[in-house]
Design a protein around this motif. Sequence first.
Motif, mmCIF file in Angstrom:
data_model
loop_
_atom_site.group_PDB
_atom_site.id
_atom_site.type_symbol
_atom_site.label_atom_id
_atom_site.label_comp_id
_atom_site.label_asym_id
_atom_site.label_seq_id
_atom_site.Cartn_x
_atom_site.Cartn_y
_atom_site.Cartn_z
ATOM 1 N N THR A 145 -26.738 -2.883 14.699
ATOM 2 C CA THR A 145 -25.594 -2.253 14.030
ATOM 3 C C THR A 145 -25.503 -2.689 12.566
ATOM 4 O O THR A 145 -24.459 -2.531 11.928
ATOM 5 C CB THR A 145 -24.269 -2.632 14.731
ATOM 6 N N TRP A 146 -26.573 -3.249 12.038
ATOM 7 C CA TRP A 146 -26.529 -3.747 10.669
ATOM 8 C C TRP A 146 -26.315 -2.626 9.669
ATOM 9 O O TRP A 146 -26.815 -1.501 9.841
ATOM 10 C CB TRP A 146 -27.833 -4.479 10.336
ATOM 11 N N SER B 72 -33.571 3.918 0.155
ATOM 12 C CA SER B 72 -33.442 5.365 0.095
ATOM 13 C C SER B 72 -32.716 5.827 1.345
ATOM 14 O O SER B 72 -32.503 5.048 2.285
ATOM 15 C CB SER B 72 -34.817 6.040 0.011
ATOM 16 N N LYS B 73 -32.354 7.110 1.391
ATOM 17 C CA LYS B 73 -31.699 7.649 2.576
ATOM 18 C C LYS B 73 -32.604 7.525 3.791
ATOM 19 O O LYS B 73 -32.162 7.155 4.885
ATOM 20 C CB LYS B 73 -31.329 9.111 2.336
ATOM 21 N N THR B 74 -33.882 7.810 3.594
ATOM 22 C CA THR B 74 -34.835 7.728 4.706
ATOM 23 C C THR B 74 -34.983 6.288 5.181
ATOM 24 O O THR B 74 -34.981 6.010 6.383
ATOM 25 C CB THR B 74 -36.200 8.294 4.290
ATOM 26 N N ALA B 75 -35.106 5.354 4.238
ATOM 27 C CA ALA B 75 -35.297 3.948 4.592
ATOM 28 C C ALA B 75 -34.062 3.343 5.234
ATOM 29 O O ALA B 75 -34.159 2.342 5.960
ATOM 30 C CB ALA B 75 -35.683 3.145 3.354
ATOM 31 N N SER B 76 -32.902 3.932 4.989
ATOM 32 C CA SER B 76 -31.665 3.367 5.535
ATOM 33 C C SER B 76 -31.555 3.559 7.048
ATOM 34 O O SER B 76 -30.759 2.883 7.698
ATOM 35 C CB SER B 76 -30.450 4.015 4.850
ATOM 36 N N ILE B 77 -32.339 4.482 7.594
ATOM 37 C CA ILE B 77 -32.333 4.721 9.051
ATOM 38 C C ILE B 77 -33.558 4.064 9.642
ATOM 39 O O ILE B 77 -34.696 4.501 9.413
ATOM 40 C CB ILE B 77 -32.320 6.227 9.370
ATOM 41 N N ASN B 78 -33.347 2.997 10.372
ATOM 42 C CA ASN B 78 -34.461 2.269 10.981
ATOM 43 C C ASN B 78 -34.001 1.648 12.285
ATOM 44 O O ASN B 78 -32.883 1.883 12.743
ATOM 45 C CB ASN B 78 -35.004 1.217 10.002
ATOM 46 N N HIS B 79 -34.854 0.832 12.888
ATOM 47 C CA HIS B 79 -34.532 0.325 14.225
ATOM 48 C C HIS B 79 -33.521 -0.820 14.219
ATOM 49 O O HIS B 79 -33.204 -1.346 15.284
ATOM 50 C CB HIS B 79 -35.811 -0.068 14.971
ATOM 51 N N GLY B 80 -32.983 -1.154 13.050
ATOM 52 C CA GLY B 80 -31.918 -2.157 12.990
ATOM 53 C C GLY B 80 -30.589 -1.599 12.525
ATOM 54 O O GLY B 80 -29.582 -2.316 12.513
ATOM 55 N N THR B 81 -30.563 -0.307 12.138
ATOM 56 C CA THR B 81 -29.346 0.275 11.562
ATOM 57 C C THR B 81 -28.847 1.524 12.283
ATOM 58 O O THR B 81 -27.791 2.055 11.935
ATOM 59 C CB THR B 81 -29.593 0.674 10.090
ATOM 60 N N PHE C 163 -27.421 2.233 15.094
ATOM 61 C CA PHE C 163 -26.083 2.244 15.690
ATOM 62 C C PHE C 163 -24.992 2.274 14.616
ATOM 63 O O PHE C 163 -23.904 2.803 14.847
ATOM 64 C CB PHE C 163 -25.880 1.037 16.608
ATOM 65 N N TRP C 164 -25.250 1.682 13.457
ATOM 66 C CA TRP C 164 -24.295 1.783 12.348
ATOM 67 C C TRP C 164 -24.133 3.250 11.948
ATOM 68 O O TRP C 164 -23.017 3.738 11.779
ATOM 69 C CB TRP C 164 -24.783 0.955 11.154
ATOM 70 N N HIS C 165 -25.264 3.947 11.838
ATOM 71 C CA HIS C 165 -25.204 5.375 11.517
ATOM 72 C C HIS C 165 -24.502 6.150 12.629
ATOM 73 O O HIS C 165 -23.704 7.061 12.349
ATOM 74 C CB HIS C 165 -26.612 5.926 11.313
ATOM 75 N N ALA C 166 -24.783 5.808 13.885
ATOM 76 C CA ALA C 166 -24.150 6.505 15.011
ATOM 77 C C ALA C 166 -22.637 6.339 14.968
ATOM 78 O O ALA C 166 -21.879 7.285 15.225
ATOM 79 C CB ALA C 166 -24.703 5.981 16.329
ATOM 80 N N TYR D 150 -16.580 -3.516 14.347
ATOM 81 C CA TYR D 150 -16.139 -2.278 13.704
ATOM 82 C C TYR D 150 -16.911 -1.068 14.223
ATOM 83 O O TYR D 150 -16.384 0.054 14.233
ATOM 84 C CB TYR D 150 -16.307 -2.382 12.181
ATOM 85 N N CYS D 151 -18.134 -1.284 14.657
ATOM 86 C CA CYS D 151 -18.949 -0.190 15.205
ATOM 87 C C CYS D 151 -18.575 0.122 16.650
ATOM 88 O O CYS D 151 -19.119 1.066 17.235
ATOM 89 C CB CYS D 151 -20.431 -0.541 15.115
#
Length: 414
Positions: A235-236, A246-255, A257-260, A291-292
């Motif tokens: 959820t980082w 970048s927008k693409t780099a911001s979505i990865n296997h550590g983030t 759930f934060w996006h979700a 918070y998530c």
Amino acid sequence: MHLPTLILGLLRLPALLADAAHRPLRGDVALHQQPLGTTDDETYPWEKEVKIDWTTEGDMLPGDGGTQADSVFSGIATFGRLPYEQCLRNPDIKYDIAFIGAPFDTGTSYRPGARFGPSGIRQGSRRLNLYGGYNVPMEVNPFHSWAKILDCGDIPVTSYDNEYAIKQIEEGHKELLHRAPKHGYDEKGLSLNDRVLPRIITLGGDHTITLPLLRSIHSAYGPISVIHFDSHLDTWKPKVFGGSKSKTASINHGTYFWHAAQEGLLANHTNIHAGIRTTLSGPSDYENDGYCGFEIVEAREIDKIGTDGIIKKIRDRVGNNPVYLSIDIDTIDPAFAPATGTPETGGWSTRELRTILRGLDGLRLVGADIVEVATPYDTNAELTTMAAADCLYEVLSIMVKTPLTVNEGKEEEL
């Protein structure tokens, strides 16, 4: 040897040779030599001519359900040797539960290789129905039940463009999810349109794939409660994990759930992690996790409350809500499952995780995934892929035991 015996044998040699000349030679099918102690009319079963007729079930192995004659170590690998269909190519194919692969691993931060996870998990699942598939603790045979279960192969996923790959996974899953199931479509279900939908079990792939899967689930069910087995929070904030270059780099296997959480895919305050034991950037990571919408069960808690205590915490958190289940194989200690992208010591054993999964019996699982199986790091004994397959065997058993039809009495309790 005594001399008289030798002389007697030599005298009998011409008669033995003459007798042998009149006997038939060993043929391709049977040996016609008369066995000791039998008459000319008696033969052993293995001396009879063998005729194989592939058009009848008599020559099929009973363990394969009469569908083909392969042993569990031969033939094309599907999950649990289930029937294979190209479901994405054929919209008319119906099923109640489908397995689909998402071979994506370009969102990982440490060891890649989970693109080989789907094929590895299928290989590790070969023995699941070797003896028929009956799950003794769960008292069900998921391979022989009311449900039609298929292996639908893999979603085509590019390895060159993460943004496009994530869209491929979402649309592929959505295509399979929104079909009418083989059974129960006319009954009231849990989806937004009050229908029963099929359930999809996804073989990852790194954990980034859970974001597009949750987007697909949201299109059918709205915000969903999540049970997340993992050694990491995932959820980082992108600035903390990966730097958000970048927008693409911001979505990865550590983030993901934060996006979700930001996208409203998660049901508020009904989500839970189990098996957590990662290091943190600081205590604020736990605050951000709250918070998530997640509660945390750390791996070390099992020493005090046992598997029963872990199960109770999970069930109390999600209640009777529809649930999406995501399993990172690194929940299991690397002593038992070494082939993963970001291994963490101090985890649960395979037996402990399977026990906890069985404790979720009765929950209404609308979908599931297992991720981070990086097959290239596995042992020759296939420890990790077998562990992943066995975990999904428990998940499949839960799904078969608990259809997604609505019981009006229970629905009022929500």
